[in-house]
Scaffold this motif. Structure first.
Motif, PDB file in Angstrom:
ATOM      1  N   UNK A  99       1.468 -11.207  -2.497  1.00  0.00           N
ATOM      2  CA  UNK A  99       1.762  -9.280  -2.737  1.00  0.00           C
ATOM      3  C   UNK A  99       0.784  -8.497  -2.819  1.00  0.00           C
ATOM      4  N   UNK A 100       1.616  -7.364  -2.586  1.00  0.00           N
ATOM      5  CA  UNK A 100       1.119  -6.107  -2.225  1.00  0.00           C
ATOM      6  C   UNK A 100       0.741  -5.160  -3.518  1.00  0.00           C
ATOM      7  N   UNK A 101      -0.563  -5.622  -4.037  1.00  0.00           N
ATOM      8  CA  UNK A 101      -0.288  -4.228  -5.680  1.00  0.00           C
ATOM      9  C   UNK A 101      -1.219  -3.534  -5.334  1.00  0.00           C
ATOM     10  N   UNK A 102      -1.310  -2.726  -4.189  1.00  0.00           N
ATOM     11  CA  UNK A 102      -1.871  -1.277  -4.117  1.00  0.00           C
ATOM     12  C   UNK A 102      -1.772  -1.161  -1.825  1.00  0.00           C
ATOM     13  N   UNK A 103      -1.409  -0.004  -2.208  1.00  0.00           N
ATOM     14  CA  UNK A 103      -0.981   1.177  -0.793  1.00  0.00           C
ATOM     15  C   UNK A 103      -1.722   2.727  -0.965  1.00  0.00           C
ATOM     16  N   UNK A 104      -2.921   2.893  -0.491  1.00  0.00           N
ATOM     17  CA  UNK A 104      -2.840   3.541  -0.150  1.00  0.00           C
ATOM     18  C   UNK A 104      -3.198   3.943   1.466  1.00  0.00           C
ATOM     19  N   UNK A 105      -2.778   5.991   1.464  1.00  0.00           N
ATOM     20  CA  UNK A 105      -2.471   6.073   1.701  1.00  0.00           C
ATOM     21  C   UNK A 105      -3.602   7.565   2.792  1.00  0.00           C
ATOM     22  N   UNK A 106      -4.283   7.718   3.839  1.00  0.00           N
ATOM     23  CA  UNK A 106      -5.499   7.917   4.241  1.00  0.00           C
ATOM     24  C   UNK A 106      -5.451   8.777   4.764  1.00  0.00           C
TER      25      UNK A 106
END
Length: 449
Positions: A99-106
């Protein structure tokens, strides 16, 4: 006395967003190893994703990120096609039970993407990864890029945290770093994000910039406080022109000295704490109810390539040119050059060019260094339970540090190695005591203050 201490102990050391640090990665870890590491992720693992957009429509001279300047959108479109291909390639190797619990666009500047491209990128990620309904989605934002359509797109992808680069509001400083951005413009972005339901706002502020003084720094901090961000990152400008050639556009004579940098940092920290922010590690501040502050109080604060975080994922998957991932087995880094990155992913392969497979000693030292950076100390009993094979060696290093510490930076109290108030601002320097790779001389680092 303090000035002399700061001068003496501010030698360049790593920022310790990983251990070992990136200069120690090599080609012994490549696509085959990474494919195996990805395949080992399963239902017990929580994932954090990082998507890198290595383009800006202006180049800020202070920036040390992997990015390039473009005034045309065609290179961005071509890159996004490749990024979609990598997402498909990586996603096919990862169990949907993870499961993906965090996504960061940088970046670069993720907010320079056209609204439909931003939404399409999030859709692609959801096609290949299973997102938790509570997943945190954060985006690095350049206020100069934003308009109503982009704000709406950010709301459409479910952004939960807006991260705004401010650096400094003083016009002279902004001109010297090629980052023109008014307070009114920034306030408008904060208000637009909150109006669309974003529940957390982070602001980045820099000290040690050209022409900064205590007075101008204080004005910037007061302006930032008026925005009431949930988190504030107070970073020291890292002047590394040997790595980032565009930083040579900054006049070194205009940079404040080490003692002045320390004074700027200390003053800004005092201002933030005085209005209710809690100090987190060496350079972050958060309101008491913010998850970062809660994590710090509970002793679960983490540190990764984005800095301090409350992200408790088991693996960080880096996507995009130059991005770095952290998996249970070790670290990987993608090809930095966008042209070669695109060739690799469009051929259906993985873009990894180097990495590092962790040893048991690395894991022990990584845990100690992370705790020094996050908690300003560590329990010798916890070390013995977690890493018994290396407990005695590291305990000895801690004891020798305290025994020879003429500056009062750390103590041994009730089976804990603890940094003093004098030692906390120099946590990077203290952490370096436990770095077995530093003596190899690989890599040049920014100063510790």
């Amino acid at each position: 006395m303090q000035d002399a201490l700061v001068e003496r102990l501010s030698a360049p050391v790593p920022r310790y967003t990983s251990y070992p640090t990136a200069p120690h990665f090599d080609e012994s870890v490549g696509p085959d190893a990474y494919a195996g590491w990805l395949a080992a992720l399963g239902s017990a693992n929580r994932l954090s994703l990082y998507a890198h957009i290595p383009y800006c429509d202006r180049l800020c001279w202070f920036c040390a990120c992997h990015t390039k300047h473009t005034l045309r959108y065609e290179p961005v479109e071509a890159y996004l096609k490749g990024l979609h291909a990598e997402i498909a390639s990586v996603g096919a190797r990862v169990s949907r039970a993870a499961s993906v619990t965090a996504l960061h666009f940088g970046g670069g500047s993720p907010t320079m993407l056209r609204p439909d491209d931003l939404v399409a990128l999030k859709d692609c990620l959801e096609r290949y990864f299973a997102f938790s309904p509570e997943a945190e989605i954060s985006v690095e934002m350049d206020p100069n890029d934003l308009d109503d359509a982009r704000h709406d797109a950010l709301a459409a992808i479910g952004m939960t945290r807006a991260s705004l680069g401010i650096q400094d509001f003083d016009p002279k400083v902004q001109k010297a770093i090629n980052r023109i951005q008014t307070f009114e413009q920034t306030r408008g972005v904060v208000e637009a994000a909150r109006a669309r339901g974003v529940r957390s706002v982070n602001c980045d502020v820099l000290y040690g910039l050209p022409y900064q003084t205590l007075e101008t720094m204080a004005e910037t901090v007061r302006a930032v406080i008026s925005l009431a961000p949930d988190r504030i990152a107070l970073f020291g400008y890292a002047h590394v022109p040997w790595m980032k050639k565009h930083q040579s556009m900054i006049a070194e004579a205009a940079l404040p000295g080490i003692v002045a940098r320390f004074e700027q940092m200390s003053m800004a920290a005092e201002m933030l704490v005085s209005v209710g922010y809690e100090a987190i590690g060496i350079d972050h501040f958060a309101l008491p109810a913010d998850r970062l502050a809660v994590s710090a109080r509970e002793g679960t604060l983490r540190r990764n390539f984005q800095g301090y975080t409350d992200d408790r994922a088991d693996a960080l998957i880096g996507l995009g040119a130059s991005s770095i991932g952290q998996l249970p087995q070790g670290y990987i880094q993608n090809m930095p050059a966008t042209g070669e990155y695109l060739r690799r992913v469009e051929e259906g392969g993985l873009a990894v060019v180097r990495g590092y497979a962790l040893t048991e000693e690395d894991r022990a030292r990584a845990w100690v260094i992370e705790r020094v950076m996050c908690d300003f100390g560590f329990s010798l009993a916890d070390l013995a339970k977690r890493h018994p094979a290396f407990s005695a060696v590291i305990r000895g290093e801690a004891g020798r540090f305290v025994a020879t510490d003429r500056d009062g930076l750390a103590t041994l109290e009730s089976e804990r190695f603890v940094l003093t108030q004098a030692g906390r601002p120099l946590a990077r320097t203290v952490a370096a005591t436990f770095d077995a790779h530093l003596a190899s001389g690989r890599g040049r680092h920014s100063i510790a203050v």
